[in-house]
Design a protein around this motif. Structure first.
Motif, mmCIF file in Angstrom:
data_model
loop_
_atom_site.group_PDB
_atom_site.id
_atom_site.type_symbol
_atom_site.label_atom_id
_atom_site.label_comp_id
_atom_site.label_asym_id
_atom_site.label_seq_id
_atom_site.Cartn_x
_atom_site.Cartn_y
_atom_site.Cartn_z
ATOM 1 N N MET A 129 27.247 23.018 -17.668
ATOM 2 C CA MET A 129 27.079 23.228 -16.227
ATOM 3 C C MET A 129 26.111 22.199 -15.635
ATOM 4 O O MET A 129 26.070 21.057 -16.089
ATOM 5 N N ASP A 130 25.333 22.596 -14.617
ATOM 6 C CA ASP A 130 24.483 21.614 -13.940
ATOM 7 C C ASP A 130 23.375 21.092 -14.852
ATOM 8 O O ASP A 130 23.071 19.894 -14.846
ATOM 9 N N PHE A 131 22.788 21.964 -15.670
ATOM 10 C CA PHE A 131 21.726 21.501 -16.561
ATOM 11 C C PHE A 131 22.273 20.535 -17.613
ATOM 12 O O PHE A 131 21.590 19.584 -18.005
ATOM 13 N N GLY A 132 23.495 20.764 -18.060
ATOM 14 C CA GLY A 132 24.108 19.819 -18.981
ATOM 15 C C GLY A 132 24.352 18.473 -18.327
ATOM 16 O O GLY A 132 24.163 17.415 -18.951
ATOM 17 N N ALA A 133 24.763 18.494 -17.054
ATOM 18 C CA ALA A 133 24.998 17.245 -16.324
ATOM 19 C C ALA A 133 23.692 16.483 -16.116
ATOM 20 O O ALA A 133 23.624 15.263 -16.330
ATOM 21 N N TRP A 134 22.644 17.186 -15.685
ATOM 22 C CA TRP A 134 21.349 16.522 -15.491
ATOM 23 C C TRP A 134 20.829 15.963 -16.815
ATOM 24 O O TRP A 134 20.263 14.873 -16.856
ATOM 25 N N GLN A 135 21.044 16.712 -17.875
ATOM 26 C CA GLN A 135 20.612 16.265 -19.200
ATOM 27 C C GLN A 135 21.305 14.957 -19.578
ATOM 28 O O GLN A 135 20.666 14.013 -20.069
ATOM 29 N N ASP A 136 22.605 14.874 -19.323
ATOM 30 C CA ASP A 136 23.347 13.652 -19.643
ATOM 31 C C ASP A 136 22.875 12.474 -18.795
ATOM 32 O O ASP A 136 22.754 11.341 -19.288
ATOM 33 N N LEU A 137 22.619 12.715 -17.522
ATOM 34 C CA LEU A 137 22.162 11.632 -16.643
ATOM 35 C C LEU A 137 20.771 11.152 -17.048
ATOM 36 O O LEU A 137 20.488 9.946 -17.022
ATOM 37 N N ALA A 153 19.582 11.311 -20.099
ATOM 38 C CA ALA A 153 19.769 10.600 -21.365
ATOM 39 C C ALA A 153 20.326 9.196 -21.141
ATOM 40 O O ALA A 153 20.059 8.281 -21.930
ATOM 41 N N ALA A 154 21.079 9.024 -20.041
ATOM 42 C CA ALA A 154 21.647 7.710 -19.718
ATOM 43 C C ALA A 154 20.635 6.797 -19.033
ATOM 44 O O ALA A 154 20.962 5.655 -18.689
ATOM 45 N N GLY A 155 19.416 7.295 -18.824
ATOM 46 C CA GLY A 155 18.371 6.474 -18.215
ATOM 47 C C GLY A 155 18.426 6.397 -16.708
ATOM 48 O O GLY A 155 17.790 5.515 -16.108
ATOM 49 N N CYS A 156 19.140 7.320 -16.073
ATOM 50 C CA CYS A 156 19.317 7.241 -14.620
ATOM 51 C C CYS A 156 18.026 7.468 -13.841
ATOM 52 O O CYS A 156 17.931 7.068 -12.679
ATOM 53 N N ALA A 157 17.045 8.118 -14.450
ATOM 54 C CA ALA A 157 15.795 8.395 -13.745
ATOM 55 C C ALA A 157 14.707 7.371 -14.038
ATOM 56 O O ALA A 157 13.601 7.475 -13.492
ATOM 57 N N GLN A 158 14.996 6.390 -14.866
ATOM 58 C CA GLN A 158 13.977 5.406 -15.228
ATOM 59 C C GLN A 158 13.514 4.619 -14.005
ATOM 60 O O GLN A 158 14.323 4.173 -13.193
ATOM 61 N N GLY A 159 12.202 4.473 -13.879
ATOM 62 C CA GLY A 159 11.633 3.704 -12.782
ATOM 63 C C GLY A 159 11.475 4.462 -11.490
ATOM 64 O O GLY A 159 10.916 3.932 -10.524
ATOM 65 N N ALA A 160 11.933 5.706 -11.442
ATOM 66 C CA ALA A 160 11.826 6.490 -10.209
ATOM 67 C C ALA A 160 10.446 7.124 -10.098
ATOM 68 O O ALA A 160 9.872 7.579 -11.092
ATOM 69 N N ASP A 161 9.922 7.154 -8.883
ATOM 70 C CA ASP A 161 8.658 7.845 -8.636
ATOM 71 C C ASP A 161 8.875 9.350 -8.502
ATOM 72 O O ASP A 161 8.007 10.142 -8.858
ATOM 73 N N ARG A 162 10.051 9.708 -7.990
ATOM 74 C CA ARG A 162 10.412 11.113 -7.847
ATOM 75 C C ARG A 162 11.885 11.276 -8.197
ATOM 76 O O ARG A 162 12.702 10.399 -7.901
ATOM 77 N N VAL A 163 12.193 12.404 -8.801
ATOM 78 C CA VAL A 163 13.562 12.666 -9.234
ATOM 79 C C VAL A 163 14.013 14.005 -8.660
ATOM 80 O O VAL A 163 13.363 15.037 -8.869
ATOM 81 N N VAL A 164 15.115 13.975 -7.941
ATOM 82 C CA VAL A 164 15.706 15.174 -7.357
ATOM 83 C C VAL A 164 16.860 15.637 -8.236
ATOM 84 O O VAL A 164 17.718 14.838 -8.621
ATOM 85 N N LEU A 165 16.868 16.915 -8.564
ATOM 86 C CA LEU A 165 17.994 17.546 -9.243
ATOM 87 C C LEU A 165 18.729 18.387 -8.211
ATOM 88 O O LEU A 165 18.132 19.255 -7.570
#
Length: 306
Positions: free
Chosen positions: A70-78, A80-92
């Motif tokens: 579900m949504d937590f699995g999707a956020w987990q995959d993103l 793991a793919a490094g999508c949040a790297q370099g961000a000051d803030r991350v919105v789920l």
């Protein structure tokens, strides 16, 4: 002053692999607010040209993934793919809501200015304190906290929906408090009167007050589709949207048409209790004197997501 780099990890699923107009509207609002949006398309094996064009036009990065966790699995995959790297803030965020019913950018500016390590749009005490996971914003340090990382590292792909709610959404609430992180919410689930003894989901029991609020202009899809708590004034959504032009009612009609509804699990005693504890009492009184049809119209005027 340097503008913070904000990344949104958005979880989306549609049984036919579509990206409905109301979800496109939400994604467009997020992208227009200056976020880098990563869109997890669960259960999609091939990206359609239509969705690809939509994403390209708005700078949204699509990611195809299996429909698991579900949504937590999707956020987990993103993550793991490094999508949040370099961000000051991350919105789920996810597609479990209709909205925003008015522009989102001013809301985000107000909330980002608050001194919080993590904030959400709606706070809940049902069954324990947490920030509802359909919209959460973490500072980079808060997201990297070991307590938060432990929650997000769980095997969500192996869990049922109820287990994901327990270990994911409620688990984050426990972790936020255990870590001593500063938390804030646009809508506070204030414990007053009977609500001190009977916690309830604000997005159901107080849905109209929340949707009318300047900082939480959203309605839960589950409420209008399934209404598991048997809330008696859900028909007021059409009157609400008639007073504003940012979100056409046709998008909700189209989203609900042909989708199987869930079963109301609330008995008459629970329904009566919800009447007594809701902040929507004026709307409840109007609903008692004016019944609206419960069916979705056969046809609705065309609407195009901006």
């Amino acid at each position: 002053m340097t503008r913070p780099r904000i990344t949104c990890l958005f979880a989306q699923y549609h049984p036919a692999g579509l990206l409905p107009p109301h979800v496109r509207h939400y994604l467009g609002e997020l992208a227009a607010s200056g976020m880098t949006v990563h869109l997890a398309l669960s259960g999609v094996r091939t990206l359609s040209s239509d969705i690809a064009r939509f994403c390209t036009a708005r700078g949204i990065v699509p990611h195809l993934r299996p429909n698991r966790g579900m949504d937590f699995g999707a956020w987990q995959d993103l993550l793991a793919a490094g999508c949040a790297q370099g961000a000051d803030r991350v919105v789920l965020a996810n597609d479990s809501v209709f909205g925003p019913l008015h522009p989102l950018a001013p809301i985000l500016e107000r909330m980002m200015a608050r001194p919080a390590d993590v904030w959400g749009l709606v706070e809940s005490r049902a069954p324990v304190w947490h920030l509802q996971s359909w919209f959460l914003c973490f500072g980079a340090d808060a997201l990297a906290h070991p307590a938060i990382r432990r929650v997000l590292a769980q095997p969500f792909a192996e869990m049922t929906k109820q287990e994901i709610i327990l270990h994911g959404e409620l688990g984050l609430g426990t972790a936020i408090r255990a870590a001593g992180l500063r938390a804030a919410a646009a809508w506070a689930d204030t414990a007053r009167g009977p609500r001190r003894l009977v916690p309830a989901n604000p997005m159901h029991v107080d849905w109209l007050s929340i949707a009318r609020s300047p900082d939480t202009p959203f309605i839960k899809v589950e409420l209008l589709r399934d209404n598991p708590c048997g809330i008696g004034w859900t028909g007021a959504w059409r009157d609400l949207l008639a007073t504003r032009d940012h979100f056409p009612a046709a998008w909700i009609d189209d989203a609900l048409r042909g989708r199987p509804a869930g079963t109301c699990v609330a008995g008459w005693k629970s329904r009566l209790l919800f009447l007594l504890i809701s902040r929507d009492r004026p709307a409840i009184l109007r609903a008692m004197t004016r019944r609206r049809p419960a069916t979705v119209p056969a046809m609705s005027p065309p609407a195009v997501a901006r």
